[in-house]
Design a protein around this motif. Structure first.
Motif, mmCIF file in Angstrom:
data_model
loop_
_atom_site.group_PDB
_atom_site.id
_atom_site.type_symbol
_atom_site.label_atom_id
_atom_site.label_comp_id
_atom_site.label_asym_id
_atom_site.label_seq_id
_atom_site.Cartn_x
_atom_site.Cartn_y
_atom_site.Cartn_z
ATOM 1 N N PRO A 8 37.572 45.338 49.528
ATOM 2 C CA PRO A 8 37.407 44.207 50.444
ATOM 3 C C PRO A 8 36.378 44.576 51.501
ATOM 4 N N GLY A 9 35.670 43.583 52.005
ATOM 5 C CA GLY A 9 34.686 43.841 53.047
ATOM 6 C C GLY A 9 33.544 42.855 52.964
ATOM 7 N N ARG A 26 44.902 36.295 41.104
ATOM 8 C CA ARG A 26 44.965 35.933 39.686
ATOM 9 C C ARG A 26 44.802 34.425 39.581
ATOM 10 N N GLU A 27 43.890 33.997 38.720
ATOM 11 C CA GLU A 27 43.690 32.564 38.456
ATOM 12 C C GLU A 27 44.827 32.118 37.538
ATOM 13 N N ASP A 28 45.603 31.149 38.000
ATOM 14 C CA ASP A 28 46.826 30.765 37.295
ATOM 15 C C ASP A 28 46.626 30.308 35.856
ATOM 16 N N VAL A 35 37.826 36.980 42.923
ATOM 17 C CA VAL A 35 37.609 37.458 44.282
ATOM 18 C C VAL A 35 37.812 36.264 45.214
ATOM 19 N N VAL A 36 38.614 36.455 46.247
ATOM 20 C CA VAL A 36 38.808 35.440 47.280
ATOM 21 C C VAL A 36 37.894 35.832 48.433
ATOM 22 N N THR A 50 36.576 31.134 45.550
ATOM 23 C CA THR A 50 36.912 32.205 44.609
ATOM 24 C C THR A 50 35.793 32.300 43.586
ATOM 25 N N ARG A 51 35.637 33.485 43.035
ATOM 26 C CA ARG A 51 34.666 33.698 41.968
ATOM 27 C C ARG A 51 35.270 34.737 41.026
ATOM 28 N N LYS A 52 35.101 34.543 39.744
ATOM 29 C CA LYS A 52 35.625 35.501 38.776
ATOM 30 C C LYS A 52 35.049 36.883 39.072
ATOM 31 N N LEU A 53 35.915 37.896 39.018
ATOM 32 C CA LEU A 53 35.486 39.257 39.311
ATOM 33 C C LEU A 53 34.345 39.687 38.395
#
Length: 80
Positions: A8-9, A26-28, A35-36, A50-53
């Motif tokens: 995080p940062g 986790r995307e349900d 990533v939030v 959010t974006r997919k890791l």
């Protein structure tokens, strides 16, 4: 980078804007790790996203002939 390596940062997007990555979630529907994050600049609309890791971690060739660079590069820890 996998889930265990994520920090995080503050991150700099390859186009120049800065974002504060708060953590992972986790995307349900797909069970994918996301990533939030929130932007660190003014703009209309909701501030958090959010974006997919796997997308967050992508490397892109921005200018042909140059080395790939990360979509989001870690800058440091957020200081309130």
């Amino acid at each position: 980078m996998n889930e265990n390596d994520f920090r995080p940062g503050v991150y700099r997007h390859y186009k120049g804007n800065y974002y504060l990555a708060l953590g992972l979630a986790r995307e349900d529907e797909t069970n994918e790790t996301v990533v939030v994050y929130t932007r660190l600049y003014p703009r209309e609309g909701l501030p958090m996203s959010t974006r997919k890791l796997r997308v967050w971690n992508e490397e892109l060739v921005v200018n042909p002939g140059e080395a790939p660079q990360p979509r989001f590069a870690f800058v440091g820890h957020h200081q309130p």
